[in-house]
Design a protein around this motif. Structure first.
Motif, mmCIF file in Angstrom:
data_model
loop_
_atom_site.group_PDB
_atom_site.id
_atom_site.type_symbol
_atom_site.label_atom_id
_atom_site.label_comp_id
_atom_site.label_asym_id
_atom_site.label_seq_id
_atom_site.Cartn_x
_atom_site.Cartn_y
_atom_site.Cartn_z
ATOM 1 N N MET A 72 0.924 -1.410 -0.419
ATOM 2 C CA MET A 72 0.044 -0.086 0.052
ATOM 3 C C MET A 72 1.110 1.298 0.172
ATOM 4 N N VAL A 73 1.755 1.613 0.635
ATOM 5 C CA VAL A 73 3.148 2.334 0.455
ATOM 6 C C VAL A 73 3.398 3.363 -0.745
ATOM 7 N N ALA B 75 0.716 3.727 -3.212
ATOM 8 C CA ALA B 75 -0.223 4.921 -3.183
ATOM 9 C C ALA B 75 0.926 5.907 -3.422
ATOM 10 N N SER C 217 5.576 6.990 -3.018
ATOM 11 C CA SER C 217 6.727 7.135 -2.202
ATOM 12 C C SER C 217 7.779 7.089 -3.155
ATOM 13 N N SER D 297 10.973 6.889 -1.207
ATOM 14 C CA SER D 297 12.295 6.188 -0.135
ATOM 15 C C SER D 297 12.821 5.743 -0.863
ATOM 16 N N GLY D 298 12.920 5.157 -1.943
ATOM 17 C CA GLY D 298 13.095 4.564 -2.670
ATOM 18 C C GLY D 298 14.459 3.791 -3.176
ATOM 19 N N ALA D 299 14.427 5.417 -3.265
ATOM 20 C CA ALA D 299 15.661 6.336 -4.156
ATOM 21 C C ALA D 299 17.137 6.252 -4.321
ATOM 22 N N ARG E 282 8.404 13.703 3.609
ATOM 23 C CA ARG E 282 9.750 13.144 4.673
ATOM 24 C C ARG E 282 10.085 14.309 6.301
ATOM 25 N N GLN F 278 6.981 9.105 8.246
ATOM 26 C CA GLN F 278 7.050 8.869 7.003
ATOM 27 C C GLN F 278 5.353 9.063 6.690
ATOM 28 N N ILE F 279 5.088 10.092 5.937
ATOM 29 C CA ILE F 279 3.847 10.263 5.031
ATOM 30 C C ILE F 279 4.320 9.765 3.081
ATOM 31 N N PRO F 280 3.403 8.938 2.656
ATOM 32 C CA PRO F 280 4.074 8.597 1.440
ATOM 33 C C PRO F 280 3.176 10.060 0.683
ATOM 34 N N GLY G 241 2.187 10.546 -2.531
ATOM 35 C CA GLY G 241 0.958 9.833 -3.254
ATOM 36 C C GLY G 241 0.180 10.845 -1.913
ATOM 37 N N ILE G 242 0.415 10.897 -0.837
ATOM 38 C CA ILE G 242 -0.978 10.738 0.407
ATOM 39 C C ILE G 242 -0.922 12.388 0.583
ATOM 40 N N ALA H 289 13.893 -0.453 0.007
ATOM 41 C CA ALA H 289 15.257 0.670 -0.282
ATOM 42 C C ALA H 289 16.402 0.176 0.162
ATOM 43 N N THR I 48 -7.026 7.407 -1.854
ATOM 44 C CA THR I 48 -5.363 7.264 -1.133
ATOM 45 C C THR I 48 -5.670 8.339 -0.012
#
Lengths: 335, 303, 330
Positions: free
Chosen positions: A182-183, A186, A188, A190-192, A302, A309-311, A313-314, B109, C161
């Motif tokens: 879901m994260v 939505a 996010s 964070s995987g950058a 962020r 952390q709020i994704p 997208g939200i 990540a 969302t």
């Protein structure tokens, strides 16, 4: 030539509108300044000037790639949204409509669930394959080429079917797994990582070249099918190239940072409101606005409640409502 | 950061080979229930951990079941909170970890984490808690401590077996869920104790794949009947077991009359916070709970 | 004559659907068992309880919700003159789910009580729908098919969302509402049915009562106004009825989609275009479809039960594509 200036650069010739070019430049400057501010913003450490040093690893390995990815993905979504809105002649079109987003999401979720060990570099590839194959199915179903509305609406139907399948997968999954999914769904950032920034930039480059290369023809196409054809523009080929570019941009973006909504919808409106002009100006300004939106959303998510952390997208959804309402009201006669 | 002089190779549950320090001193855990609590039980204090924030709580972060089972929580120990559903990578970096331990279900990540510090991923959901404990003991050099815990658990289990004779009884663990009943092959600590002790389960539950879960219709209530039924109630709302019983009653009126276990007063309400944990503390609690519930009881005998 | 035949066929179908739902129940109960459960109910007999406490409310919830969604589909399509008018598409379901999830996750006193759930759901759905209508009717062109669809999609995306935002923070609530969020008739118990049924029946009757006005509306705005039908009043009344229908349905079975899309398309084949006949037939047809979808959802992977809403989406989305493919050719 009312406000236009022709710039020669070797074999290339560029036709610039002075005021709009200045506006875009101004927007880019604002973006740059905002980016520097965002680069210095740390959630738990507070703000510190990014040039002050002392936080090399965090800055270089975490914040910078994340910021760049936000900018690149925002630009991708802005471009895709602007293109789809002009292709469908509808200001409410969103890159998610073609089913690309669901197709890419489903493909990546399958990868996440069944092959969690797969290299993360594989994700964009898988996402692209998923997105492109869904559009291929949509084209097959819509037959008779890309007849605007029919094509889009069939895309919507296809994406609903895929959402059903995604839901089916989530029902069977473990709660923890479902939250992770879901994260990601939505949206996010964070995987950058640097590798994803490089690949996203490549996607942006290809999509951008395709779109800016056809911008002039797009201006002609905007005059209407008949007029366009009589001015010597092959409408079908043009539409195929531009849809392909939009699909590439959207699927790429989904694979890097999940389903970021509203950017593709809002950015082109902000662009028209602030800069206006033909396809070239619209595309540049949409890309810039898209980059601004995603960067702001990601930085707020962020930093605001760190370490929670709020994704992005939200955050985008929360920012998106008032902006969307205001924009649609301001431009109510134009879509 | 890890110098080759004191580093060694470790193959994690994703099959990745990672150079990890021999004696990690600054561990960051990315999952409270699956990594942090086990680490605490092994006598290792991570410097930072994933946690939770209740929507309706005061907003203070907590380790799920942390205070209840280990006495350690963010406000009582020097463990930094680094985020809930999604972890704040900068907060992780600020802790200057020498080892990051993640759980497969909360994977995010990985590449970036690996750039910060050696990162290993353990599969708690798929390979089970005892596997995670042995891997963690290996990573932290706490095999002796683990051996002590395991010996104590086996001894408790043996005592349970001697008291109750598990092979004679069937048991099941069920939970009402919005008009359906949720059943697990092994319900975390509670399920593990029941399986390890050698109790028998209804065929419907045995048919679920190991580590799996399934929702069934309430019409199948008799199919999950057993000598003893455990119902892990939701304790984080302060409503206690009453809310869960009301849910069951809404599901099937008179449900108690249709379950042999319930008619005989052996429908046991267990706090989900204790039953759901994977820790040894929870296992000890569950062993004594099961033993107390199932041991022979005196009855009134008519002369 | 043709009308009578259609009614008979519908009733027959309904009987068949009920029988199918009954036969696919996991617990084999013969017809004699059914008979006894109804006429000689013994609360201590599990078969009797299965029939009276599990199958009957589930069947009723599925039928009522299906009927509500089917009628809401016809109402929307006639009011908006839009063959794609459907509660799920227009943001009603997403709005209603958001309202319910917020009330479940945060202790909001009376609003979290199950008895008020239909009202909460209807309000949430109604607000989302209002937003969609306001957005899409702004501007010179007014409500067009594509505009409404696009606005609906945007508002739905927004609401879902936000729903996932709430659920991301609260794992236990997520575990609780996971199936319900996809639309699940098993959530229909006597408590939920009792809370929603009176409101729904009232709304179904009110919808039927609008039939004559809708017939006039179908003649076109100009003609309708000259015949003395107030456009604004009719639309407003109709939309309130739609919001209540959808809210009631969501409160019982969760956000089930696409019934409102498939049913009107079929009902128009079974009936004249006179709304007095069309509306009740669409309602019955909707009920039949949801009953069948629910039966399939629990039978497909038995003993595991799937969510009803997944079934309707997997069937409904292709129907949507079919409708579009056919309509846009003309």
């Amino acid at each position: 030539m009312s406000g236009y200036r022709v710039v020669h650069c070797g074999p290339l010739m560029l036709r610039l509108h002075k005021r709009r070019a200045m506006l875009c430049l101004f927007l880019a400057l604002v973006l740059l300044m905002a980016a520097v501010l965002a680069l210095g913003a740390g959630g738990t450490t507070g703000w510190s000037a990014p040039w002050a040093g002392g936080q090399g690893k965090v800055l270089w390995d975490l914040r910078l790639p994340r910021l760049l990815l936000a900018l690149v993905c925002g630009a991708m979504l802005g471009l895709a949204g602007a293109t789809l809105q002009s292709l469908t002649r509808n200001g409410l079109a969103d890159p998610g409509l073609l089913g690309v987003r669901e197709g890419a999401s489903l493909a990546i979720l399958v990868l996440l669930f069944f092959l969690p060990t797969a290299a993360p570099e594989l994700r964009p590839l898988v996402g692209l394959v998923g997105g492109v194959s869904v559009v291929a199915v949509t084209v097959l179903l819509a037959r008779g080429g890309i007849e605007r509305m029919r094509f889009i609406l069939i895309g919507i139907g296809v994406s609903w079917f895929l959402s059903g399948l995604i839901a089916l997968m989530l029902v069977a999954a473990d709660v923890t797994m479902m939250q992770t999914a879901m994260v990601w769904l939505a949206g996010s950032l964070s995987g950058a990582a640097w590798s994803s920034v490089r690949m996203a930039a490549l996607c942006l480059l290809i999509g951008g070249v395709l779109l800016f290369g056809t911008a002039r023809a797009g201006d002609v196409a905007d005059l209407g099918d008949h007029l366009g054809r009589s001015l010597g523009v092959s409408m079908t080929r043009l539409a195929v190239v531009r849809v392909a570019a939009a699909v590439l941009l959207t699927a790429g973006c989904v694979s890097f940072c999940g389903r970021l909504g509203f950017v593709g919808l809002i950015a082109p409106h902000l662009a028209r409101l602030s800069v206006g002009g033909g396809q070239g100006a619209l595309l540049s300004a949409s890309a810039l606005w898209g980059a601004v939106l995603v960067m702001v959303a990601d930085t707020v998510g962020r930093v605001a409640f760190a370490p929670i952390q709020i994704p992005a997208g939200i955050v985008l959804a929360v920012i998106g409502v008032p902006v969307l309402l205001g924009l649609l009201w301001c431009r109510r006669d134009r879509f | 950061m890890a110098g080759p002089a004191w580093a060694r190779s470790f193959t994690d549950d994703l099959g990745r080979t990672v150079e990890v320090p021999d004696r990690p001193l600054r561990i960051v855990s990315l999952s409270d229930t699956d990594i942090t609590i086990p680490l605490l039980e092994l006598g290792v204090m991570p410097v930072a951990s994933h946690g939770r924030v209740g929507v309706n709580g005061a907003g203070a972060p907590y380790l799920r079941s942390g205070a209840l089972l280990t006495g350690v929580d963010f406000d009582t120990a020097p463990i930094r909170f680094i985020g809930a559903t999604e972890v704040d990578l900068e907060a992780v970096a600020n802790e200057r970890p020498d080892l990051i331990i993640a759980e497969k279900g909360r994977l995010a990540a990985l590449e970036t984490l690996q750039d910060l510090a050696p990162t290993v991923v353990l599969d708690a959901a798929g390979l089970g808690a005892s596997h995670v404990y042995s891997r963690l003991a290996d990573l932290t050099g706490q095999q002796v401590r683990l051996q002590t815990l395991e010996t104590r658990y086996q001894a408790a289990l043996q005592a349970l077996k001697d008291t109750v004779h598990p092979e004679r009884y069937t048991v099941s663990v069920i939970q009402p869920l919005n008009g359906k009943i949720s059943v697990y092959h092994t319900y975390r600590a509670l399920g593990r104790v029941l399986r390890d002790a050698g109790f028998r389960f209804p065929p419907l539950i045995d048919a679920i794949p190991v580590g799996g879960r399934m929702e069934i219709g309430a019409e199948r209530l008799p199919e999950i009947d057993a000598d003893v039924i455990f119902d892990p109630y939701r304790a984080d709302r302060g409503e206690g077991p009453r809310a869960d019983i009301a849910d069951m009653e809404a599901l099937v009126p008179n449900f108690c009359a249709f379950l042999q276990a319930c008619r005989q007063g052996r429908y046991v309400m267990v706090s989900r916070e204790e039953a759901i944990s994977n820790s040894y503390s929870a296992l000890f609690l569950m062993v004594s709970m099961v033993q107390a519930q199932m041991a022979e009881r005196p009855r009134v005998t008519l002369k | 004559m043709r009308g009578l035949l259609a009614v008979a066929a519908l009733l027959l179908l309904l009987g068949a659907a009920v029988a199918f739902h009954q036969a696919t129940g996991p617990r084999p109960i013969g017809w004699s068992g059914l008979w006894q459960a109804v006429w000689a109910f013994d609360p201590m007999n599990f078969d009797h309880q299965t029939v009276m406490a599990l199958r009957l409310p589930r069947l009723l919830a599925a039928f009522l919700a299906g009927a509500a969604l089917g009628m809401a589909g016809v109402l929307l399509q006639s009011l908006l003159r839009n063959p794609l008018g459907e509660p799920h598409i227009l943001g009603l379901n997403a709005g209603a789910s958001l309202a319910v999830v917020v009330c479940l996750a945060f202790p909001l006193g009376v609003f979290s009580a199950p008895l008020l759930r239909p009202v909460v759901a209807a309000t949430g759905g109604g607000l989302a729908f209002l937003l969609v209508l306001l957005l899409s009717s702004a501007g010179r062109l007014g409500l067009t098919m594509t505009k409404v669809t696009f606005c609906g999609i945007a508002v739905s995306a927004l609401a879902s969302t936000l729903t996932s935002g709430v659920l991301l923070l609260d794992e236990e609530t997520l575990a609780t509402v996971r199936l319900w969020l996809l639309g699940d008739a098993a959530a229909g118990t006597w408590t939920t049915v009792r809370a929603a049924a009176p409101l729904l029946l009232l709304a179904l009757l009110a919808g039927w009562a609008l039939a004559a006005r809708l017939n006039v509306l179908a003649l076109g705005d100009a003609l309708a106004t000259s015949l003395g039908v107030s456009l604004l009043k009719t639309r407003l009344l109709g939309l309130v009825v739609v919001a209540v229908l959808c809210g009631g349905a969501v409160s019982m079975v969760g956000p089930v989609g696409f019934i409102g899309l498939m049913v009107p398309a079929m009902a128009r084949r079974l009936s004249s275009l006179d709304h007095r006949a069309l509306l009740p037939r669409a309602a019955v047809l909707g009920g039949i479809m949801l009953i069948v979808a629910d039966a399939v959802a629990r039978w497909l992977l038995a003993p595991r039960e799937l969510a009803t809403g997944v079934m309707t989406a997997l069937v409904g989305a292709p129907v949507f594509v079919l409708i579009v493919a056919r309509r846009m050719k003309e």
